[in-house]
Structures are given as structure tokens and as C-alpha cells.
Design an enzyme around this catalytic site. Sequence first.
Site, PDB file in Angstrom:
ATOM      1  N   ARG A 100     -69.803  69.224  16.696  1.00 36.31           N
ATOM      2  CA  ARG A 100     -70.640  70.408  16.913  1.00 36.31           C
ATOM      3  C   ARG A 100     -69.765  71.584  17.323  1.00 36.31           C
ATOM      4  NH1 ARG A 100     -74.078  66.214  18.024  1.00 36.31           N
ATOM      5  NH2 ARG A 100     -75.764  66.198  16.474  1.00 36.31           N
TER       6      ARG A 100
ATOM      7  N   ASP B  20     -70.492  64.963  11.928  1.00 34.83           N
ATOM      8  CA  ASP B  20     -71.925  65.200  12.107  1.00 34.83           C
ATOM      9  C   ASP B  20     -72.352  66.281  11.120  1.00 34.83           C
ATOM     10  OD1 ASP B  20     -74.607  65.455  13.310  1.00 34.83           O
ATOM     11  OD2 ASP B  20     -73.729  64.300  14.939  1.00 34.83           O
TER      12      ASP B  20
ATOM     13  N   HIS C 243     -77.152  62.273  10.071  1.00 34.32           N
ATOM     14  CA  HIS C 243     -76.126  63.174  10.624  1.00 34.32           C
ATOM     15  C   HIS C 243     -74.976  63.401   9.639  1.00 34.32           C
ATOM     16  CE1 HIS C 243     -77.638  63.588  14.793  1.00 34.32           C
ATOM     17  NE2 HIS C 243     -78.169  62.408  14.564  1.00 34.32           N
TER      18      HIS C 243
ATOM     19  N   ASP D 256     -77.873  56.567  14.332  1.00 32.73           N
ATOM     20  CA  ASP D 256     -78.960  57.104  15.161  1.00 32.73           C
ATOM     21  C   ASP D 256     -79.723  58.171  14.375  1.00 32.73           C
ATOM     22  OD1 ASP D 256     -76.659  58.721  15.113  1.00 32.73           O
ATOM     23  OD2 ASP D 256     -77.378  59.863  16.834  1.00 32.73           O
ATOM     24  N   GLU D 257     -80.910  58.467  14.840  1.00 25.84           N
ATOM     25  CA  GLU D 257     -81.675  59.642  14.418  1.00 25.84           C
ATOM     26  C   GLU D 257     -81.655  59.859  12.897  1.00 25.84           C
ATOM     27  OE1 GLU D 257     -81.468  62.408  18.356  1.00 25.84           O
ATOM     28  OE2 GLU D 257     -79.856  62.733  16.928  1.00 25.84           O
TER      29      GLU D 257
ATOM     30  N   TRP E  39     -78.632  54.634  24.410  1.00 22.66           N
ATOM     31  CA  TRP E  39     -78.659  56.034  24.843  1.00 22.66           C
ATOM     32  C   TRP E  39     -80.057  56.546  25.153  1.00 22.66           C
ATOM     33  CZ3 TRP E  39     -80.566  60.457  22.065  1.00 22.66           C
ATOM     34  CH2 TRP E  39     -81.103  60.169  20.795  1.00 22.66           C
TER      35      TRP E  39
ATOM     36  N   TYR F   5     -75.599  61.490  29.973  1.00 27.68           N
ATOM     37  CA  TYR F   5     -75.330  62.538  28.986  1.00 27.68           C
ATOM     38  C   TYR F   5     -74.817  63.746  29.759  1.00 27.68           C
ATOM     39  CZ  TYR F   5     -76.770  60.517  24.556  1.00 27.68           C
ATOM     40  OH  TYR F   5     -76.821  59.767  23.413  1.00 27.68           O
ATOM     41  N   PHE F   6     -73.514  63.892  29.754  1.00 25.57           N
ATOM     42  CA  PHE F   6     -72.890  64.925  30.581  1.00 25.57           C
ATOM     43  C   PHE F   6     -73.092  66.326  29.997  1.00 25.57           C
ATOM     44  CE2 PHE F   6     -69.507  62.330  33.131  1.00 25.57           C
ATOM     45  CZ  PHE F   6     -70.539  61.617  33.730  1.00 25.57           C
ATOM     46  N   ASP F   7     -73.679  66.418  28.794  1.00 29.11           N
ATOM     47  CA  ASP F   7     -74.035  67.760  28.308  1.00 29.11           C
ATOM     48  C   ASP F   7     -75.238  68.287  29.085  1.00 29.11           C
ATOM     49  OD1 ASP F   7     -74.564  65.410  26.615  1.00 29.11           O
ATOM     50  OD2 ASP F   7     -76.098  66.680  25.703  1.00 29.11           O
TER      51      ASP F   7
ATOM     52  N   TRP G 206     -72.008  65.739  24.336  1.00 33.44           N
ATOM     53  CA  TRP G 206     -72.402  66.316  23.051  1.00 33.44           C
ATOM     54  C   TRP G 206     -72.135  67.806  23.134  1.00 33.44           C
ATOM     55  CZ3 TRP G 206     -73.191  62.834  19.434  1.00 33.44           C
ATOM     56  CH2 TRP G 206     -73.512  61.546  19.828  1.00 33.44           C
TER      57      TRP G 206
END
Length: 754
Positions: free
Chosen positions: A162, A191, A279, A338-339, A405, A432-434, A471
Site C-alpha cells: 500500500r 496487493d 488482492h 483473505d478477503e 486476524w 493490528y498496529f495500523d 498495514w
Amino acid sequence: MKRLLIALASTFIAFYGNSQSGISIIPQPNTLTPGTGTFVSNASTTIYFDPAFETEAQLLKQWFPKSKLVQSSKSDDATNAIVLKLIYTIRADNGYSLLINPKQIKITASSSEGVFYALQSLRQLLPSTIENKPGGSYKIPAVSIQDAPQYNWRGLHLDVSRHFFAMDYLYKLVDRMSLYKFNKLHLHLTDDQGWRIEIKKYPSLTSQGAWRSLNNQDSGCMKLAKDNPDFTIDPRFIKNKEGKTSYGGFYTQAEMKAFVAYAAKKHIDIIPEIDMPGHMMAAIHAYPYLSCSGGSTWGELFSTPICPGKESTYQFAQDVFSEIMDMFPSEYIHLGADEVDRKAWANSPDCQELMKREGIKTLPELQSYFVRRMEQFFISKGRKLIGWDEILEGGVTPTANVMYWRSWVPDAPIHAAKLGNKVIMSPGNPLYFDNAPDPQSLYNIYHFDVVPKALTAEEGKAIIGAQANLWSEYVPSEARADYLYFPRMISLSERLWSTNRDYTSFQKRLATQFGRLDNMGVKYRLPDVIVPAESLVFVDSALLQIKAPAPGLTLRFTTDGSIPTKTSKLLPTKYVVKKEQMLKLAAFNSNGRKGDVYTLTYQKQTLATPIEAAAKKGLKVDYYKKFYKTVTVLPKEQPDSSFTVPGITVPSYVTAPSFGLVYQGTITVPESGIYTFYFTCDDGGILTIANRLVVDNDGLHAPKEKSGQIALAKGAHPFNLAFIEGGGGYTLKLKYSFNGGEAKEVPESWFGRN
Ligand code: ACM
């Protein structure tokens, strides 16, 4: 709530002081016994090492540049010596013993990992100047340490897709991780927003896929950068390409191999993730045939995935992973998975035909088919597959490793562990450190359940450890990444390494780390300033007394709404408030670096007049079974149902994935004065008492505490608390304090209704 939403930072708490012995190591060793005296190093200190530990001896010499290196195992009696000795009787593979007395520093281990970890403990006993100016004579306290890690997976993750991070930052990250005995760095290399690793067989993945035009996350960062320079997009990655502004970058295979080898010397495995089948927009734009009908666009939430119905997809994926495995020798390879927006597969003749042929009934099963085939390929190359916990959905092989997650699917790691799959924990909350750090972050990380409570001791062995993820949608700079990693990763290090944890001791030891981090150039988050509340009230006047949160820090403030700078006025130890105003204050360290900015508003109030006491106990709650982005719309709608509760709790029959709740009634306070309410919620909430707004903590966000004050006369007052949960797990807590006292739970006996 989802990770894409950034929570705002607020206040925080910190404790300072040296541990009693003056020995302060993080993560806390399993046994540590202070000795008497000190070992004093000087120009004639000699490092004796067993041949197996030559790499570690070289590392050690960096801190003792004048020392002599001698390869020898006959050094037991040597004085003024540091001895690295191979001893097979140390039980744990990664364990070590570190004995320091005035004659000798002796490190024994059965592996180079063990010696390396011993060196990291020793490093923290040396002055922090070794980090930038090693050399000189050191006094090292005598101590006896026996140590080994509790968990084998002690990881950090970085999303370099990202926003991109220079190779140089990855080297720094590995150095910093090794100080705290981490051993896995997971790189999210690809991604929708960019493909960041050279693949020789598919050059367009990087020539094209590593570049993008600036997107709405970039513009979000630019907006935030006006108040916080850490959100400035790293200008090294903005280029003019063919007349257009492009953002991007990638690592060459040669760069990556050199980095992986460097990390290996520090006993950190680099775990590559090539996220598929979802992704994959950057790759599909470069190679449109990868999706079922060519090309990729955004669906409701996620992009068009690659096509599991076409053989060409497997050829591509295997080619890519072959090159990845050539670069990354790690035992584990991450497939993502994922996703996935699987809708495109439903309309694909290729997928339909495959499903018929293979007897696959559902789209999640089709995804499992893809994952299974990829896993067979990984296994054929001697590697182990990791996937995000969505790989459980369509059925999972017993050998796949699950990275958990989705905090809102708490059963996922339990289910996986009961199936016998190995699990790595990285729950969004708190790892999730974001998500912006807050005053509770360090505590929450320190106390999170690595092994879910529902597992037996035997089942719990399936949990091999944990990692924190970063992220980078809103992490456009190294400074922002540093701020989000530190000090939270230090708390995680102790959680994952130490068996004898003590949070009070940790807080004291943490305070001694900051000088070292300064010398290492880490732009960590400064300790929280303890403020009484953000929204304050006074009747006649108020006295604001705030201390700098650590020695060497100063507090500066403004009253004109501007962000304080290192030249703003110093906050006096006693600041008297007699008129309504807004203060913005922040801590600054000696380099002029600023901590979080706190906005304190003072409002003049009279004591709210009480109303008649309510007849019944408890509160009425209106329940709305819908998704809301804000609580402000709730009172205007008809609730789906209403019930009563004794206090501020979410009853078990509230089961909608997204909902709103409005608690109404009265609150009866026992004394007249200023009440502070601390309102923690995920997602949003608004607290109103005596028809006055007390706390506005509205919006979709991670758990966040906000506080506000109100002047109340003794007696009953109208009470209204509105709360929304958008999805992904909720938190709801309300505490109070009176006239600046200790924060306590609001007693249920205070609530009433008519
Ligand atoms: C993830 O955060 N989508 C693994």
C-alpha cells in the site's frame, strides 16, 4: 471494526524508574539473579568463542571494538574475558545462560540462536551509547540469567504494497526486532495497490504493477500531513513516469536475497506473502488473463480475484512462487487468501466446469481447492503454507498453517487448533498496529490471550505464537511506521518470550529503553501524558496540574487552536483556569520531537439541577438491528425492540452483527461536584447527562476511550447513552471519577427508570 478505519490517538499512562537491581532487560528473562560486583571491560578484554559461534563473536566485537577475538573453547578460567561456549546440555534450542561476574562474562548455549539471544540481553546491560558510539570501558552488573522463549513465532509484519518502504528501512527493522528477540518478519509484498518484488518471468508485475497513480489513501495521508508531518508521503517513491505522477517501487531479487541473508544472521526468518487469489489487482492489470473474464475492478469491498478455473492461473502462481522460494529460504510461505470477492467465479464458465468436474459445491470450497493445490505445490518444494483465517471457510487441509486476524470471528483459531492445524495469532485487536495506539494499548498487548481460553493445554500447543501487523494504507513514511511499532512491539516481545511477566515491572523497564531507542534513531511514540479529561468543566475556576510523562520531556501548549511546537509556551506546573478556553498541549523530547497532541476544552457550567428520582432500578434500552455509521441518527428511528438492563452492558440477546443501542433513564449521584466520565467504545457512542453532552466518541472506530466532565448537583439527572456497533466485535465501558479522584465503575445502583 475494520482495519481500514484509522482510530485517533489520545492520551496515555506511563510509569518510570529503574528496577531495583539496575538490571533492566526486555523481554524479561525467565530467571534472573543479580550478583555482586561488576565486570569492567577495557582495551584488553578478550572474546573467546567456540568455532560454531563465530558470527555471534563478530557481532559482539561491534560493541567492544578494541577487544581481541580468540577462537578457543579452553577459556573457563580466563579473566577479563567474554566467553561464548557451546554446551549441548542447555535444553531449549533457543535457550541460553548468561553469567556475569567480575572476572568473566560467560554465555553458554546449544545453538547460535541461543548465543544471539544472550547477546541481546547483554546488549541491554551495556550503556545505550553502544547503539551509535560503541567503544570505551563499560561497567556491567554481575548477574546470572537462564532463559528461553515461550513461543516460537514472535513476529512482526509490514505491508510494503500500500505504501512502499526502502530496503534500508527493512534492515533497520530487523536490527530493532533482534534487540527484542523477535524471529519472524512477514512481508506483505503484493496487493491491489502495488507489486513489490521482481519476478523475472513476469517483468510487467514490477515494470507496471509496482506503480500506481496517487489514490484516495494518499490524499487522506496528505490531509493528515497538514497537522502531522509523519503522514507526509515519502517523496523518494513519487516519480514522474511518462508525464504522470506515479507512486511506487519494488525490491530486486538481488536486493532481497542480500537482505534475507542479513536477517538470517540475526535469526530472523523473512516470510514472504504473495496474496492470492484476491488482492491481485496490480498483477491482473499487468496480466489481464489472470482473472476469469480479463481485467480487475473494485467490487463492493474487494477487487476481482484471479481465476481458479483456469490452468494458466496455476502456471502463473507456481512460476511466481518458484522464484519466491528461490529468494526466501524460510520454512513458511504465505499465500494470503483473505478477503476474496468470489462473485466473479460464479459467472465464469471455467470455474463452473471445474466445480462440476471436481464435485465442488460452493465458492468457498472453490477457494479451498485453489489453496489446496497451491499447498501441494509448496509441500512438493519442502515448504509449509500459511493462509489468513479465511482459508478455514471452504475446508482446510490438516497441514495448512492458519494466521488468525479477524477479531470478530473469535472461534476461528479455536476451530483451527481443534482440527490440529497450527495457528499464528494476529487478532486485529490488539495486534493490528495500523490502529492508532492509545493509553491502553501496551496493557492490552501485554495481557492478550495468545492461546484462546477455550483450548485445553494439549490443544493450545497448536498455537505457535503471534505477530503484530502493520498495514500501510495510512503509513506513508518510516516515521509513521516507527511511531506505530514502538513501543507496542516491545510489549509484544515480552508477551511472547517471557514466562514470568509482570506489567508493573515491564512499565519500569520500558522507561529505560527510550534512551537506547533515541540512540538507534527510532521515532517511537512518546509516553502518554495523563490529562484529567479532554472535555473539562468548571464552576468558578479549575486548576490544571499535569506532569511531563517522563524525565527529560517538557510539556508545551497553545490556547489559539494551533498545534504546539517545540517553541510554544511551557505549561506551568499549576495552571489556573478562570475562563472558557481550549488548550492544545504535547510533550516534547530533547530533540524537539513531539508526542501526541491533547486538546483540552474548558467550559463554564453551573451545577445541573436534579430531577425527581426514578421509580424503578435499571435503564431502558432501545435496540436497533441495523448498520449505522453514527449514533446521531438513532433516536429518530423506531427501535426493533426495547428491554431493561441493570447498567451499561450489552445483553447476550443482542446478536445482530451491526446494531445500535440507546440506554435511557436517570443517574443519581451522591454528592455535588464535577464528575468525569470515561467512555470506551468500539464503535461509536455519545453520552448525555442532564441534557448536556458529556462525551462524544461517535463514528466507526477501534476501541477508544474518551472522557468528559459535567457539574452535577446531588440527586437524579436524565441519562442517555447511545452506542453503535458496525461489525467486527464491540467494546462498551463506562467509568467515572469525582472531583479528580480515582476512576471507578459506575455503580448499577445509580441508574433508574420510570
Ligand atoms: C487482512 O487484514 N486482510 C489479513
